[in-house]
Write a protein that holds these residues in place. Structure first.
Motif, PDB file in Angstrom:
ATOM      1  N   ASN A  18       5.227  -1.133   2.120  1.00 15.33           N
ATOM      2  CA  ASN A  18       5.457  -0.363   0.895  1.00 15.33           C
ATOM      3  C   ASN A  18       6.604  -0.987   0.121  1.00 15.33           C
ATOM      4  OD1 ASN A  18       6.257   1.726  -1.021  1.00 15.33           O
ATOM      5  ND2 ASN A  18       4.965   3.109   0.165  1.00 15.33           N
ATOM      6  N   ASP A  53       0.866  -1.184   0.000  1.00 15.23           N
ATOM      7  CA  ASP A  53       0.000   0.000   0.000  1.00 15.23           C
ATOM      8  C   ASP A  53       0.897   1.226   0.000  1.00 15.23           C
ATOM      9  OD1 ASP A  53      -1.785   2.237   1.206  1.00 15.23           O
ATOM     10  OD2 ASP A  53      -3.185   0.626   0.747  1.00 15.23           O
ATOM     11  N   CYS A  54       0.514   2.226  -0.790  1.00 14.13           N
ATOM     12  CA  CYS A  54       1.341   3.435  -0.883  1.00 14.13           C
ATOM     13  C   CYS A  54       1.356   4.216   0.419  1.00 14.13           C
ATOM     14  CB  CYS A  54       0.838   4.314  -2.031  1.00 14.13           C
ATOM     15  SG  CYS A  54       1.121   3.569  -3.672  1.00 14.13           S
ATOM     16  N   ASP A  55       0.378   3.973   1.288  1.00 12.14           N
ATOM     17  CA  ASP A  55       0.357   4.555   2.631  1.00 12.14           C
ATOM     18  C   ASP A  55       0.297   3.398   3.621  1.00 12.14           C
ATOM     19  OD1 ASP A  55       0.271   6.356   4.726  1.00 12.14           O
ATOM     20  OD2 ASP A  55      -1.912   6.602   4.618  1.00 12.14           O
ATOM     21  N   CYS A  68      -3.649  -0.433  -4.852  1.00 17.65           N
ATOM     22  CA  CYS A  68      -3.822  -0.433  -3.398  1.00 17.65           C
ATOM     23  C   CYS A  68      -5.011   0.431  -2.978  1.00 17.65           C
ATOM     24  CB  CYS A  68      -2.545   0.033  -2.699  1.00 17.65           C
ATOM     25  SG  CYS A  68      -2.220   1.819  -2.815  1.00 17.65           S
ATOM     26  N   LYS A 116      -8.588   5.304  -3.081  1.00 17.94           N
ATOM     27  CA  LYS A 116      -9.193   6.405  -2.335  1.00 17.94           C
ATOM     28  C   LYS A 116      -8.949   7.748  -2.997  1.00 17.94           C
ATOM     29  CE  LYS A 116      -9.105   8.547   2.270  1.00 17.94           C
ATOM     30  NZ  LYS A 116      -8.519   8.451   3.643  1.00 17.94           N
ATOM     31  N   TYR A 117      -7.734   7.940  -3.524  1.00 23.53           N
ATOM     32  CA  TYR A 117      -7.374   9.236  -4.103  1.00 23.53           C
ATOM     33  C   TYR A 117      -7.327   9.211  -5.633  1.00 23.53           C
ATOM     34  CZ  TYR A 117      -6.138  10.415   0.689  1.00 23.53           C
ATOM     35  OH  TYR A 117      -6.184  10.644   2.053  1.00 23.53           O
ATOM     36  N   THR A 146      -5.099   2.956  -0.947  1.00 27.76           N
ATOM     37  CA  THR A 146      -4.800   4.388  -0.957  1.00 27.76           C
ATOM     38  C   THR A 146      -4.946   4.965  -2.351  1.00 27.76           C
ATOM     39  OG1 THR A 146      -3.313   4.203   0.937  1.00 27.76           O
ATOM     40  CG2 THR A 146      -3.008   6.104  -0.501  1.00 27.76           C
ATOM     41  N   CYS A 147      -4.459   4.253  -3.356  1.00 20.72           N
ATOM     42  CA  CYS A 147      -4.605   4.734  -4.738  1.00 20.72           C
ATOM     43  C   CYS A 147      -6.074   4.772  -5.147  1.00 20.72           C
ATOM     44  CB  CYS A 147      -3.799   3.848  -5.689  1.00 20.72           C
ATOM     45  SG  CYS A 147      -2.012   4.170  -5.637  1.00 20.72           S
TER      46      CYS A 147
END
Length: 331
Positions: A225, A193-195, A240, A245-246, A242-243
């Motif tokens: 990560n 995950d990027c976060d 992931c 989500k944003y 996070t990607c």
């Protein structure tokens, strides 16, 4: 708290590959996964062993009725395992026992995690994937020591051979050995995950596990990560949470419900392929560089079988698997 057996290993990559193929088969595939986990040897054949006997060992470990050393003793007496170890040295047998304990530790009551399934990557892989989920709270700095993987140095010839055989899905650069290494064991099921909430950390001279970077609550997926450009440039192919989500990574050009035309790289449990040059993350004060290649291959990672309503297939007690996860027994 139970601890894994300690030893200073000189295990080579070929030996680790053979050990991991067999143990992931016997202690994962035949205990309750929907399909076979990816193997280092493409022509690996399922071991002929007593699944009932293995499940019995796992059940007793999960309920705390059998010590780890005793469980490993029983496991190595199974015919397929005994045949593999018959002509091995005492040192190699100890290496096998340590690696077997890594897999059996997934079922310990104090393991603190369980292997479940996720549909996050279906748009690319066309199938459910594995994920590692916390079963207790972890605070900043706590080490998830029982979710670990063994490390073995790769020679240049082995590195080339694995690339040619498309078996280089779990290759890392490890500062402790100052060489490319093979990384295998339960820890390879931790997704990117990027976060992420965890980072890689050394646990001994020949193993890697994870350290919490923030508070992790029970039921939350444990992630790490792999690098800022592990899944294409700037992780443009990343799937992931996070990607999503944003609306970054793969989601920048696709909707979450959109099927992918081809099975490209996916962030799945250290078994994914990536698409650019290697990236570096910090591990135990040094660097661990994951192999980053994407040959457009679909991966075959595991998914845990949802627990039946009547009870857990491992410990025999009521299960709580539901929703996306369908979790494996955490006891």
């Amino acid at each position: 708290m139970a601890a894994l057996p300690s030893s200073v290993s000189t295990m080579d990559a070929l030996t680790l590959s053979k050990f991991d193929d067999l143990l992931s088969d016997v202690l994962l595939d035949q205990v309750g996964l929907w399909f076979a986990t990816r193997k280092m040897f493409p022509r690996y054949r399922r071991a002929r062993t007593s699944s009932a006997a293995t499940v019995d060992i796992v059940r007793r470990v999960a309920l705390g009725r059998t010590a780890m050393a005793e469980a490993v003793d029983e496991l190595v007496q199974q015919e397929c395992i005994a045949a593999l170890l018959r002509h091995k040295t005492a040192e190699r047998i100890l290496d096998f026992r340590v690696h077997a304990a890594r897999y059996l530790s997934m079922y310990l009551p104090e393991a603190g995690y369980e292997v479940g399934q996720t549909a996050r990557y279906v748009a690319v892989t066309g199938q459910c994937e594995a994920r590692v989920v916390a079963t207790r709270q972890y605070r900043l700095g706590m080490v998830i020591s029982l979710c670990s993987g063994s490390v073995a140095r790769l020679s240049e010839a082995e590195n080339r051979r694995m690339a040619e055989e498309k078996a280089d899905f779990s290759v890392i650069w490890w500062h402790k050995k100052k060489a490319m290494c093979l990384f295998l064991g339960p820890a390879r099921f931790v997704n990117h995950d990027c976060d992420s909430n965890c980072q890689f950390t050394a646990c001994g001279s020949d193993a890697v596990c994870f350290q919490a970077q923030r508070t992790i609550e029970p039921g939350e997926e444990i992630t790490t990560n792999y690098g800022p450009s592990y899944f294409g440039e700037n992780n443009c192919e990343c799937l992931c949470a996070t990607c999503e989500k944003y609306s970054r990574g793969w989601y920048a050009t696709h909707s979450a419900a959109e099927p992918a035309a081809t099975a490209a790289g996916t962030p799945s449990a250290l078994e994914s392929q990536a698409s650019t040059d290697s990236e570096t993350t910090v591990v135990g004060g040094g660097s661990l560089r994951m192999r980053t290649r994407n040959k457009g291959r679909a991966t075959a990672t595991p998914a845990s079988r949802p627990l039946p309503a009547a009870g857990c297939g491992v410990c025999g007690e009521g299960g709580s698997g539901s929703g996306e996860q369908g979790d494996r027994c955490s006891r």
